[in-house]
Design a protein around this motif. Structure first.
Motif, PDB file in Angstrom:
ATOM      1  N   MET A 134      43.356   2.484  24.249  1.00 54.44           N
ATOM      2  CA  MET A 134      42.220   1.681  23.769  1.00 54.44           C
ATOM      3  C   MET A 134      42.738   0.637  22.781  1.00 54.44           C
ATOM      4  N   VAL A 135      42.306  -0.620  22.978  1.00 56.38           N
ATOM      5  CA  VAL A 135      42.695  -1.708  22.084  1.00 56.38           C
ATOM      6  C   VAL A 135      41.417  -2.283  21.467  1.00 56.38           C
ATOM      7  N   VAL A 136      41.270  -2.106  20.169  1.00 50.75           N
ATOM      8  CA  VAL A 136      40.079  -2.575  19.457  1.00 50.75           C
ATOM      9  C   VAL A 136      40.452  -3.868  18.741  1.00 50.75           C
ATOM     10  N   TYR A 137      39.793  -4.953  19.090  1.00 50.20           N
ATOM     11  CA  TYR A 137      40.099  -6.236  18.439  1.00 50.20           C
ATOM     12  C   TYR A 137      38.977  -6.496  17.443  1.00 50.20           C
ATOM     13  N   SER A 138      39.276  -6.397  16.150  1.00 52.56           N
ATOM     14  CA  SER A 138      38.224  -6.523  15.129  1.00 52.56           C
ATOM     15  C   SER A 138      38.692  -7.429  13.991  1.00 52.56           C
ATOM     16  N   LEU A 139      39.230  -8.550  14.395  1.00 56.34           N
ATOM     17  CA  LEU A 139      39.779  -9.492  13.422  1.00 56.34           C
ATOM     18  C   LEU A 139      38.676 -10.414  12.895  1.00 56.34           C
ATOM     19  N   GLU A 201      42.700 -12.247  24.375  1.00 50.79           N
ATOM     20  CA  GLU A 201      43.305 -12.346  25.710  1.00 50.79           C
ATOM     21  C   GLU A 201      44.829 -12.313  25.626  1.00 50.79           C
ATOM     22  N   ASP A 202      45.391 -13.026  24.625  1.00 53.97           N
ATOM     23  CA  ASP A 202      46.852 -13.052  24.467  1.00 53.97           C
ATOM     24  C   ASP A 202      47.405 -11.645  24.247  1.00 53.97           C
ATOM     25  N   TRP A 203      46.730 -10.890  23.378  1.00 54.61           N
ATOM     26  CA  TRP A 203      47.183  -9.509  23.114  1.00 54.61           C
ATOM     27  C   TRP A 203      47.192  -8.700  24.410  1.00 54.61           C
ATOM     28  N   ILE A 204      46.085  -8.787  25.147  1.00 53.28           N
ATOM     29  CA  ILE A 204      45.970  -7.963  26.366  1.00 53.28           C
ATOM     30  C   ILE A 204      46.998  -8.414  27.397  1.00 53.28           C
ATOM     31  N   GLU A 205      47.183  -9.734  27.505  1.00 55.30           N
ATOM     32  CA  GLU A 205      48.148 -10.247  28.471  1.00 55.30           C
ATOM     33  C   GLU A 205      49.562  -9.739  28.138  1.00 55.30           C
ATOM     34  N   GLN A 206      49.905  -9.811  26.837  1.00 60.63           N
ATOM     35  CA  GLN A 206      51.263  -9.392  26.464  1.00 60.63           C
ATOM     36  C   GLN A 206      51.451  -7.875  26.556  1.00 60.63           C
ATOM     37  N   LEU A 207      50.411  -7.133  26.238  1.00 62.75           N
ATOM     38  CA  LEU A 207      50.495  -5.670  26.393  1.00 62.75           C
ATOM     39  C   LEU A 207      50.650  -5.310  27.871  1.00 62.75           C
ATOM     40  N   GLU A 208      49.911  -6.046  28.703  1.00 56.80           N
ATOM     41  CA  GLU A 208      49.982  -5.764  30.138  1.00 56.80           C
ATOM     42  C   GLU A 208      51.360  -6.125  30.699  1.00 56.80           C
ATOM     43  N   SER A 209      51.882  -7.291  30.278  1.00 62.68           N
ATOM     44  CA  SER A 209      53.200  -7.723  30.771  1.00 62.68           C
ATOM     45  C   SER A 209      54.284  -6.715  30.420  1.00 62.68           C
ATOM     46  N   ALA A 210      54.110  -6.033  29.265  1.00 56.68           N
ATOM     47  CA  ALA A 210      55.113  -5.047  28.855  1.00 56.68           C
ATOM     48  C   ALA A 210      54.788  -3.664  29.429  1.00 56.68           C
ATOM     49  N   ASN A 211      53.792  -3.623  30.314  1.00 54.34           N
ATOM     50  CA  ASN A 211      53.353  -2.364  30.946  1.00 54.34           C
ATOM     51  C   ASN A 211      52.886  -1.336  29.910  1.00 54.34           C
ATOM     52  N   GLU A 215      46.306   3.477  32.524  1.00 53.01           N
ATOM     53  CA  GLU A 215      45.296   3.374  33.573  1.00 53.01           C
ATOM     54  C   GLU A 215      43.918   3.606  32.946  1.00 53.01           C
ATOM     55  N   GLY A 216      42.973   2.740  33.231  1.00 54.76           N
ATOM     56  CA  GLY A 216      41.631   2.891  32.670  1.00 54.76           C
ATOM     57  C   GLY A 216      41.538   2.474  31.212  1.00 54.76           C
ATOM     58  N   CYS A 217      42.526   1.721  30.730  1.00 57.28           N
ATOM     59  CA  CYS A 217      42.554   1.299  29.321  1.00 57.28           C
ATOM     60  C   CYS A 217      41.267   0.524  28.946  1.00 57.28           C
ATOM     61  N   LEU A 218      40.762   0.836  27.780  1.00 57.50           N
ATOM     62  CA  LEU A 218      39.530   0.206  27.294  1.00 57.50           C
ATOM     63  C   LEU A 218      39.875  -0.781  26.185  1.00 57.50           C
ATOM     64  N   THR A 219      39.235  -1.949  26.187  1.00 60.15           N
ATOM     65  CA  THR A 219      39.421  -2.854  25.049  1.00 60.15           C
ATOM     66  C   THR A 219      38.067  -3.375  24.593  1.00 60.15           C
ATOM     67  N   THR A 220      37.902  -3.494  23.271  1.00 58.53           N
ATOM     68  CA  THR A 220      36.597  -3.886  22.730  1.00 58.53           C
ATOM     69  C   THR A 220      36.738  -5.021  21.720  1.00 58.53           C
ATOM     70  N   ASN A 221      35.660  -5.754  21.563  1.00 54.22           N
ATOM     71  CA  ASN A 221      35.587  -6.813  20.551  1.00 54.22           C
ATOM     72  C   ASN A 221      34.163  -6.823  20.009  1.00 54.22           C
ATOM     73  N   TYR A 222      34.014  -6.954  18.696  1.00 52.62           N
ATOM     74  CA  TYR A 222      32.689  -6.893  18.076  1.00 52.62           C
ATOM     75  C   TYR A 222      32.091  -8.283  17.893  1.00 52.62           C
ATOM     76  N   GLY A 261      41.717  -0.209  36.593  1.00 50.81           N
ATOM     77  CA  GLY A 261      40.480   0.522  36.289  1.00 50.81           C
ATOM     78  C   GLY A 261      40.060   0.425  34.830  1.00 50.81           C
ATOM     79  N   GLY A 262      40.627  -0.538  34.099  1.00 46.32           N
ATOM     80  CA  GLY A 262      40.290  -0.692  32.682  1.00 46.32           C
ATOM     81  C   GLY A 262      39.017  -1.509  32.488  1.00 46.32           C
ATOM     82  N   ARG A 263      38.616  -1.679  31.235  1.00 45.91           N
ATOM     83  CA  ARG A 263      37.355  -2.371  30.948  1.00 45.91           C
ATOM     84  C   ARG A 263      37.426  -3.076  29.609  1.00 45.91           C
ATOM     85  N   ALA A 264      36.846  -4.280  29.550  1.00 48.79           N
ATOM     86  CA  ALA A 264      36.733  -5.017  28.283  1.00 48.79           C
ATOM     87  C   ALA A 264      35.260  -5.078  27.909  1.00 48.79           C
ATOM     88  N   ASP A 265      34.945  -4.671  26.702  1.00 54.52           N
ATOM     89  CA  ASP A 265      33.545  -4.674  26.254  1.00 54.52           C
ATOM     90  C   ASP A 265      33.353  -5.507  25.005  1.00 54.52           C
TER      91      ASP A 265
END
Ligand code: NAD
Length: 396
Positions: A134-139, A201-211, A215-222, A261-265
């Protein structure tokens, strides 16, 4: 030294280490008192983890759900004669409570927008976890330095027409009128660059590129939409434009995550006093009215209560309360008819004379002082403090 609040405008330039520690201990106790939270992902990265909603999310994930956490933040340690920032003391309090509880926690202090920070976090994820669930973006940042070296700044201004309203001076409790000219196109674009979805998006792209994404990773933004009375300065203003960009970014990230199978909310939270919110023009009047109405109705929540309700009833459930744009709504109690009727009917009536009857500025003021570790129950403010509180960092 004896540490007291030093207030300048909407800022408090001091913070109290023991007050911050006691406040974090109270929040940890509170989340644990509600019992274990089911289905919390076990490897959680929180970007913006030292204050407001990000810190509450980290506490709920770690102490409510037993998760391992990595926290990214930008805080100032104590320097000669100056206390650390409140987020430093809170991160340090979280770190020592996590260590006592045997919970994995790593802390990264520095600029989340930078390549160096992303690389440091990715290297640590690969070394310690392999992947993140899970990646919580709360900047909430006032400025962003781009890869080119240029720094762009966000502004809190209306769009199209000027805004006039009122604000309350912290020190004197005096109401003052407030006038803001509309933002220029360049200011709107800069605010979207800082507070929009690009860096998420940059964070998710770079995390994804580094594998690094499981599976099913969740990411959120408030996000925040708020009441019609604040729309001219918030939802229809520069910050609202940046928040609209989160919806676009969530769509793009959802496309990217389709394969695993992940999701961004995007999650709409209620208006609350945090470091970031205290800078929003006119928010002191709105939040003082809101505190009054929600406390009377028994529905007042702080950051931790909001996140706890999100975790226990929405985020990990199959049937979420979503709006037409697909966002999860946690602002349901704030926007209830009864609460908004109160706020709207008094918004234009509020004056210096009736401030204490119609609104709860005392609660707003207390929340502001609590943010910096002051007026926290159980703390003896006559006891000397060592402002130098250590915090072992993985980066920074
Ligand atoms: P906050 O000021 O309490 O916390 C901001 C966090 O961001 C801190 O941990 C800070 O250290 C970190 N940060 C700032 N700049 C950074 C940088 N360059 N690099 C690394 N870390 C940095 O803010 P908050 O009010 O909790 O806001 C968090 C999110 O919640 C924002 O997107 C905000 O719009 C949203 N939100 C806030 C409210 C509200 O009323 N406060 C309501 C709904 C949504």
């Amino acid at each position: 030294m004896i540490i007291e609040p030093k207030i300048k405008g909407f800022l408090c330039t001091t913070a109290h280490p023991e007050g911050c520690k006691v406040e974090i201990a109270r929040q940890i106790e509170q989340i644990q008192a509600g019992g274990k939270i089911d289905q919390v992902p076990q490897r959680v990265l929180v970007i913006g983890a030292s204050g407001g909603y990000g810190l509450a999310t980290r506490i709920a994930a770690a102490f409510g759900g037993g998760a391992k956490t990595m926290g990214v933040f930008f805080e100032r340690p104590a320097q000669k004669g100056r206390t650390a920032s409140p987020g430093w003391y809170k991160a340090a309090a979280f770190a020592s409570a996590a260590a006592d509880a045997g919970l994995y926690a790593q802390h990264f202090n520095g600029d989340a927008f930078s390549k160096e920070m992303k690389t440091a976090v990715i290297e640590r994820i690969l070394a310690d976890w392999g992947q993140v669930d899970m990646v919580v973006y709360s900047l909430a940042a006032p400025a962003r330095t781009l890869a080119s070296g240029e720094t762009v700044r966000s502004v809190l201004k209306p769009i199209g027409s000027a805004f006039s309203g009122a604000t309350i001076d912290f020190k004197t409790q005096e109401m003052r009128s407030l006038a803001l000219e509309p933002a220029s196109e360049a200011e709107i674009a800069a605010t979207v660059k800082v507070m929009g979805g690009e860096d998420w998006e940059d964070w998710i792209e770079q995390l994804e590129s580094a594998n690094c994404l499981s599976e099913g990773c969740l990411t959120t933004n408030y996000t925040y939409l708020g009441s019609e009375v604040t729309w001219p300065i918030y939802y229809h203003g520069t910050i609202g434009r940046a928040k609209e960009d989160l919806d676009r970014a969530a769509g793009a990230i959802n496309e990217r995550l389709r394969g695993n199978g992940g999701r961004a909310d995007v999650i709409v939270m209620k208006g609350l006093l945090t470091q970031a919110a205290s800078a929003i023009p006119g928010m002191s009047v709105y939040l003082s009215l809101l505190f009054k109405a929600m406390k009377a109705a028994g529905t007042h929540e702080g950051c931790l209560e909001q996140v706890e309700r999100l975790f226990r009833t929405q985020l990990f459930q199959t049937n979420q309360r979503r709006d037409g744009a697909g966002r999860i709504r946690m602002d349901d109690w704030e926007l209830s008819e009864e609460i908004q009727a109160y706020v709207k009917s008094h918004w234009n009536e509020i004056t210096q004379e009736n401030l204490d009857q119609l609104a709860d500025f005392a609660a707003y003021r207390e929340a502001f002082l609590n943010l910096h570790g002051f007026e926290v129950e159980g703390v003896d403010y006559d006891v000397e403090q060592n402002p130098d509180v250590p915090l072992a960092l993985a980066f920074g």
